[in-house]
Design an enzyme around this catalytic site. Structure first.
Site, mmCIF file in Angstrom:
data_model
loop_
_atom_site.group_PDB
_atom_site.id
_atom_site.type_symbol
_atom_site.label_atom_id
_atom_site.label_comp_id
_atom_site.label_asym_id
_atom_site.label_seq_id
_atom_site.Cartn_x
_atom_site.Cartn_y
_atom_site.Cartn_z
ATOM 1 N N ARG A 230 29.988 42.707 35.324
ATOM 2 C CA ARG A 230 30.733 43.444 36.358
ATOM 3 C C ARG A 230 29.785 43.772 37.495
ATOM 4 N NH1 ARG A 230 35.724 47.545 36.270
ATOM 5 N NH2 ARG A 230 35.956 47.615 38.520
ATOM 6 N N SER B 35 44.931 42.228 38.754
ATOM 7 C CA SER B 35 45.351 42.998 37.585
ATOM 8 C C SER B 35 46.782 43.494 37.747
ATOM 9 C CB SER B 35 44.417 44.200 37.390
ATOM 10 O OG SER B 35 44.715 45.198 38.349
ATOM 11 N N THR B 36 47.350 43.970 36.656
ATOM 12 C CA THR B 36 48.714 44.519 36.712
ATOM 13 C C THR B 36 48.746 45.753 37.625
ATOM 14 O OG1 THR B 36 48.128 45.557 34.603
ATOM 15 C CG2 THR B 36 49.619 43.700 34.487
ATOM 16 N N ASP C 56 34.325 42.146 41.336
ATOM 17 C CA ASP C 56 34.537 43.422 42.037
ATOM 18 C C ASP C 56 33.587 43.586 43.230
ATOM 19 O OD1 ASP C 56 35.680 45.847 42.519
ATOM 20 O OD2 ASP C 56 34.589 46.909 40.956
ATOM 21 N N GLY C 57 34.080 44.286 44.253
ATOM 22 C CA GLY C 57 33.230 44.620 45.393
ATOM 23 C C GLY C 57 33.587 43.879 46.665
ATOM 24 N N ASN C 58 34.677 43.118 46.626
ATOM 25 C CA ASN C 58 35.071 42.352 47.823
ATOM 26 C C ASN C 58 35.377 43.281 48.996
ATOM 27 O OD1 ASN C 58 34.964 40.170 46.138
ATOM 28 N ND2 ASN C 58 37.177 39.876 46.004
ATOM 29 N N ASN D 75 46.849 45.958 40.451
ATOM 30 C CA ASN D 75 46.528 45.576 41.833
ATOM 31 C C ASN D 75 47.751 45.503 42.755
ATOM 32 O OD1 ASN D 75 43.730 43.428 40.914
ATOM 33 N ND2 ASN D 75 43.711 45.544 41.640
ATOM 34 N N GLU E 263 28.437 41.377 25.054
ATOM 35 C CA GLU E 263 27.331 42.067 25.726
ATOM 36 C C GLU E 263 27.756 42.317 27.176
ATOM 37 O OE1 GLU E 263 24.575 43.149 24.317
ATOM 38 O OE2 GLU E 263 25.200 42.320 22.379
ATOM 39 N N SER F 154 38.141 48.474 33.172
ATOM 40 C CA SER F 154 39.377 48.411 33.970
ATOM 41 C C SER F 154 40.463 47.523 33.353
ATOM 42 C CB SER F 154 39.076 47.941 35.398
ATOM 43 O OG SER F 154 38.168 48.802 36.017
ATOM 44 N N TRP G 98 32.227 44.894 50.410
ATOM 45 C CA TRP G 98 31.437 43.868 51.103
ATOM 46 C C TRP G 98 31.969 43.697 52.539
ATOM 47 C CZ3 TRP G 98 32.491 39.205 53.469
ATOM 48 C CH2 TRP G 98 31.418 38.322 53.666
#
Ligand code: FPP
Length: 246
Positions: free
Chosen positions: A194, A72-73, A27-29, A75, A213, A202, A32
């Site tokens: 994450r 993801s479904t 995550d975070g593309n 996206n 963990e 998500s 960025w």
């Protein structure tokens, strides 16, 4: 695009207690790219590079399974351009993986409903899985058109279909149910990472991460690197995994 990574520092974890299976929400593309006044798609290009780098590092240090959430479904709600770019990156990645397979020796699997993807992508996926199944170093699982709730519903349906002509089928157990998930034969993740400061799952591996963990970091996925993974693993090794025991 030229990108610089910090030189690798000394590792901070113990090789005896490595997580067998690491799962990552990449995550975070978008953020960025936006921070650099670039189109979101540039973030995915950088994210795909990071993925390659992290997968190689996992292989080098002896992680057995790496599972990443690539699409993801949900996206599909993104712009046509962005979806097309992610699919293009996946195709490129698969072509490169097939080319370098004998050198990299990575076993690859795809989790999710790939039947709606382009025929070309489906063929590449089938070819990659088939050609790489002989390798037993790191196994990289790419979640593509994946959603955990859809996976569970599909598993229930497939289970029901499997016993419909067997009135005295034994009662379903957790172990038997898990065999109907995309992750049948893959151990549950030990560590879920994450990046990007979001603290939610998500719809990612809801069943499989019951005892995983979690590690959250503000680092955006394209900036994630070996040092970040070292830190995640070192943090994981400080955790006391009790699985409900006292
Ligand atoms: C989430 O960041 C990222 C995605 C939905 C796509 C991930 C895809 C790749 C890394 C490229 C292709 C993958 C492979 C395996 C080659 P975001 O776009 O939601 O970021 P944001 O939250 O900052 O907007």
């Amino acid at each position: 695009m030229l990108r610089f990574f910090k030189k690798k520092e000394m590792k901070t974890w113990e090789s005896e207690r490595l997580p067998r299976h690491i799962a990552i929400v990449m995550d975070g593309n978008g953020r960025w790219a936006t921070k650099r006044a670039l189109p979101r798609t540039a973030g995915h290009v950088a994210g795909a590079e990071t993925f390659r780098r992290v997968a190689t590092y996992c292989k080098d240090i002896g992680i057995e399974y790496l599972t990443v959430y690539a699409f993801s479904t949900e996206n599909w709600k993104r712009s046509e351009d962005e979806v097309a770019k992610i699919m293009e990156l996946l195709e490129k990645y698969l072509h490169e993986s097939i080319e370098k397979m004998e050198r990299d020796k990575v076993k690859m699997k795809f989790l999710g409903d790939i039947s709606v993807l382009s025929q070309n992508l489906q063929d590449l996926i089938a070819k990659t899985e088939e050609l790489s199944k002989k390798f037993d170093g790191v196994q990289v699982n790419i979640c593509l058109n994946y959603g955990s709730r859809a996976e569970i519903v599909r598993a229930v349906q497939n289970y029901a279909d499997s016993i419909k002509d067997t009135p005295d089928a034994p009662r379903l157990t957790e172990e038997n149910f898990a065999k109907f998930l995309y992750t049948a034969d893959i151990p549950d993740p030990d560590l879920v990472i994450r990046p990007s400061g979001e603290m939610r799952l998500s719809n990612f591996l809801l069943w499989q991460t019951a005892y995983s963990e979690y590690y959250f970091t503000d680092c955006l996925w394209p900036d994630f690197n070996e040092n970040e993974l070292d830190l995640a693993i070192a943090t994981y090794q400080t955790r006391d995994r009790r699985y409900g025991n006292a």
